[in-house]
Design a protein around this motif. Structure first.
Motif, short mmCIF file in Angstrom:
data_model
loop_
_atom_site.label_atom_id
_atom_site.label_comp_id
_atom_site.label_asym_id
_atom_site.label_seq_id
_atom_site.Cartn_x
_atom_site.Cartn_y
_atom_site.Cartn_z
N LYS A 21 -1.81 11.07 25.24
CA LYS A 21 -1.25 10.16 24.23
C LYS A 21 -2.26 9.87 23.13
CE LYS A 21 1.02 5.67 23.78
NZ LYS A 21 -0.01 4.80 23.18
N GLU A 22 -3.47 9.50 23.52
CA GLU A 22 -4.49 9.18 22.52
C GLU A 22 -4.77 10.38 21.61
OE1 GLU A 22 -5.98 6.31 21.82
OE2 GLU A 22 -5.10 5.16 23.47
N LEU A 23 -4.88 11.57 22.21
CA LEU A 23 -5.26 12.74 21.42
C LEU A 23 -4.13 13.19 20.50
CD1 LEU A 23 -7.32 14.80 24.03
CD2 LEU A 23 -8.14 13.17 22.32
N GLU A 25 -1.79 11.28 19.30
CA GLU A 25 -1.70 10.28 18.23
C GLU A 25 -2.76 10.53 17.16
OE1 GLU A 25 0.44 6.51 20.47
OE2 GLU A 25 -1.72 6.43 20.16
N ASN A 26 -3.95 10.94 17.59
CA ASN A 26 -4.98 11.30 16.60
C ASN A 26 -4.52 12.48 15.74
OD1 ASN A 26 -6.81 9.33 17.35
ND2 ASN A 26 -8.03 10.68 18.65
N SER A 27 -3.90 13.47 16.36
CA SER A 27 -3.41 14.63 15.60
C SER A 27 -2.35 14.20 14.59
CB SER A 27 -2.81 15.67 16.55
OG SER A 27 -3.80 16.17 17.43
N SER A 71 -12.24 5.98 11.51
CA SER A 71 -12.20 6.23 10.07
C SER A 71 -10.94 5.58 9.49
CB SER A 71 -12.18 7.74 9.82
OG SER A 71 -11.03 8.31 10.42
N LYS A 72 -10.26 4.76 10.30
CA LYS A 72 -8.89 4.41 9.94
C LYS A 72 -8.63 2.99 9.47
CE LYS A 72 -7.38 7.91 13.08
NZ LYS A 72 -6.82 8.19 14.38
N LEU A 73 -9.55 2.06 9.65
CA LEU A 73 -9.14 0.68 9.43
C LEU A 73 -10.33 -0.26 9.36
CD1 LEU A 73 -6.43 -1.26 10.31
CD2 LEU A 73 -7.82 -1.41 12.31
N LEU A 84 -1.76 5.31 13.99
CA LEU A 84 -1.53 5.05 15.41
C LEU A 84 -2.79 4.58 16.11
CD1 LEU A 84 0.73 8.14 16.06
CD2 LEU A 84 1.46 5.76 16.05
N GLY A 85 -3.91 5.23 15.80
CA GLY A 85 -5.17 4.82 16.42
C GLY A 85 -5.83 3.79 15.54
N PHE A 86 -6.56 2.88 16.12
CA PHE A 86 -7.24 1.92 15.25
C PHE A 86 -8.44 1.29 15.91
CE2 PHE A 86 -3.48 0.14 17.22
CZ PHE A 86 -3.97 -0.93 17.91
N GLU A 89 -11.95 4.02 20.06
CA GLU A 89 -12.47 4.04 21.43
C GLU A 89 -12.13 5.29 22.21
OE1 GLU A 89 -11.24 0.68 23.73
OE2 GLU A 89 -12.55 -0.65 22.61
N ALA A 90 -11.07 5.96 21.80
CA ALA A 90 -10.51 6.99 22.67
C ALA A 90 -11.49 8.12 22.97
CB ALA A 90 -9.23 7.54 22.08
N LEU A 91 -12.01 8.75 21.92
CA LEU A 91 -12.86 9.92 22.16
C LEU A 91 -14.14 9.54 22.90
CD1 LEU A 91 -12.52 12.20 19.01
CD2 LEU A 91 -11.46 12.40 21.24
MG MG Z 1 -7.20 7.48 18.30
#
Ligand code: MG
Ligand code: ADP
Length: 325
Positions: A21-23, A25-27, A71-73, A84-86, A89-91
């Motif tokens: 899900k995390e990956l 969403e990053n895509s 890089s998003k927020l 979606l990601g903000f 933390e995921a990676l």
């Molecule tokens: Mg993310």
């Protein structure tokens, strides 16, 4: 630092499906038009996500695996989340509980670069690698060094099914993206892009033509809440609620208010332990909904639950009435 990462990982990375899900969403955040998800052994041996998004340059690549690097927020935007990601933390979290490699190439780069994070969080690279524009992330041996986590995983079959469910929901929320789901542990699914507005076509791909033929189209707006999607006819039901899908502002959610509203909308059509099949898309002013309760768990809190419930009941009621029910 490594311990902090592992604790944080427990929040974001519960099981292979949460990694997927995390990956993915990053895509999607990277503007990908085609995303290929490949798994082996229920994602426990391998998860590979390959996309044709904008990619990362050397600096972004190095930052991507750092904790709280996004890089998003900026932090004051938390009320108004468009990507979606903000949390950034995921990676970093994944890198602390698996062997992670991140390969990426931007449109104007001469070649791609690949960065590897080994289990203790140590990095190697980036080194050049031939590849197309986009990003390829590989996660191998998830939780291999974290027995306490591995113990809580179900069978490869169950973990694989959870991945399928996650990818299904992401595909339903993003009909403009071509999704491929494949691997040594599954039969492949291929859902080509059907364009931005072609929700029904995507629902046909993912939920089956059968559903689309036995459902009504939802399209209402009430008190600024838009309800779209499709709702199955009262004659087309299931023995469980697994075929009910809910999306709020483009994200798959599990929410009691929405589930209750659907139950109420069908209340007149007497079900004996049967569940309607629905794919419900709600668009609502982002300031009316708190998504920060727990982003990874898809829980929400609505300011005005009554208005939302009313909008859903009206949307389904009107569409079923128009179809003669
Ligand atoms: Mg993310
Ligand atoms: P977040 O999504 O919250 O920013 P992540 O840990 O998921 O945090 O990702 C960290 C950063 O890595 C992102 O902000 C983005 O800059 C970069 N990144 C991750 N995956 C991709 C991808 N598939 N394409 C382009 N950039 C990516």
């Amino acid at each position: 630092e490594d311990l902090i990462n592992r604790i944080a990982a427990g929040e974001v990375v519960e099981r292979p499906a949460s990694v997927v899900k995390e990956l993915v969403e990053n895509s999607i955040d990277a503007g990908a038009r085609r995303i290929v998800v490949t798994t082996a052994n229920g994602g426990m041996d391998l998860i590979r996500i390959s996309d044709d998004g904008h990619g990362m340059d050397r600096q972004d690549l190095l930052l991507s695996v750092e904790r709280h690097a996004t890089s998003k927020l900026s932090m004051d935007d938390l009320d108004d989340i468009r990507t979606l990601g903000f949390r950034g933390e995921a990676l970093a979290s994944i890198g602390s509980v698996a062997r992670l490699s991140v390969a990426s190439r931007t449109a104007d780069a001469e070649s791609g670069l690949v960065l590897v994070v080994v289990d203790n969080g140590r990095r190697s690279g980036p080194i050049p690698q031939a590849m197309n524009r986009g990003t390829v992330i590989e996660v191998r041996d998830l939780f291999a060094q974290v027995p306490a986590r591995r113990k809580f995983l179900k069978s490869a079959r169950a973990e694989g099914a959870a991945i399928t469910d996650v990818v299904k929901r992401l595909a339903m929320a993003n009909p403009q993206v071509h999704f491929v789901l494949e691997g040594t542990d599954r039969t492949a699914s291929n859902w080509p892009s059907v364009g931005e507005g072609a929700l029904q076509a995507r629902l046909g791909q993912v939920m089956g033509a059968d559903f689309v033929e036995n459902a009504v189209v939802l399209a209402t707006q009430r008190h600024g809440i838009v309800v779209a999607g499709m709702a199955g006819l009262p004659t087309y039901t299931r023995a469980n609620s697994l075929s009910q899908f809910y999306f709020v502002n483009g994200r798959s959610v599990r929410d009691k208010v929405l589930v209750g509203a659907v139950r109420a909308a069908y209340a007149d059509y007497t079900f004996r332990d049967r569940f309607p099949v629905v794919s419900l898309y709600v668009a609502i002013d982002p300031t009316e909904v708190d998504v920060n309760v727990h982003p990874a768990k898809a829980e929400l809190r609505f300011r005005d639950q009554g208005a939302l419930r009313g909008a859903v009941i009206t949307a389904i009621g009107q569409a079923l009435a128009a179809a003669g029910f």
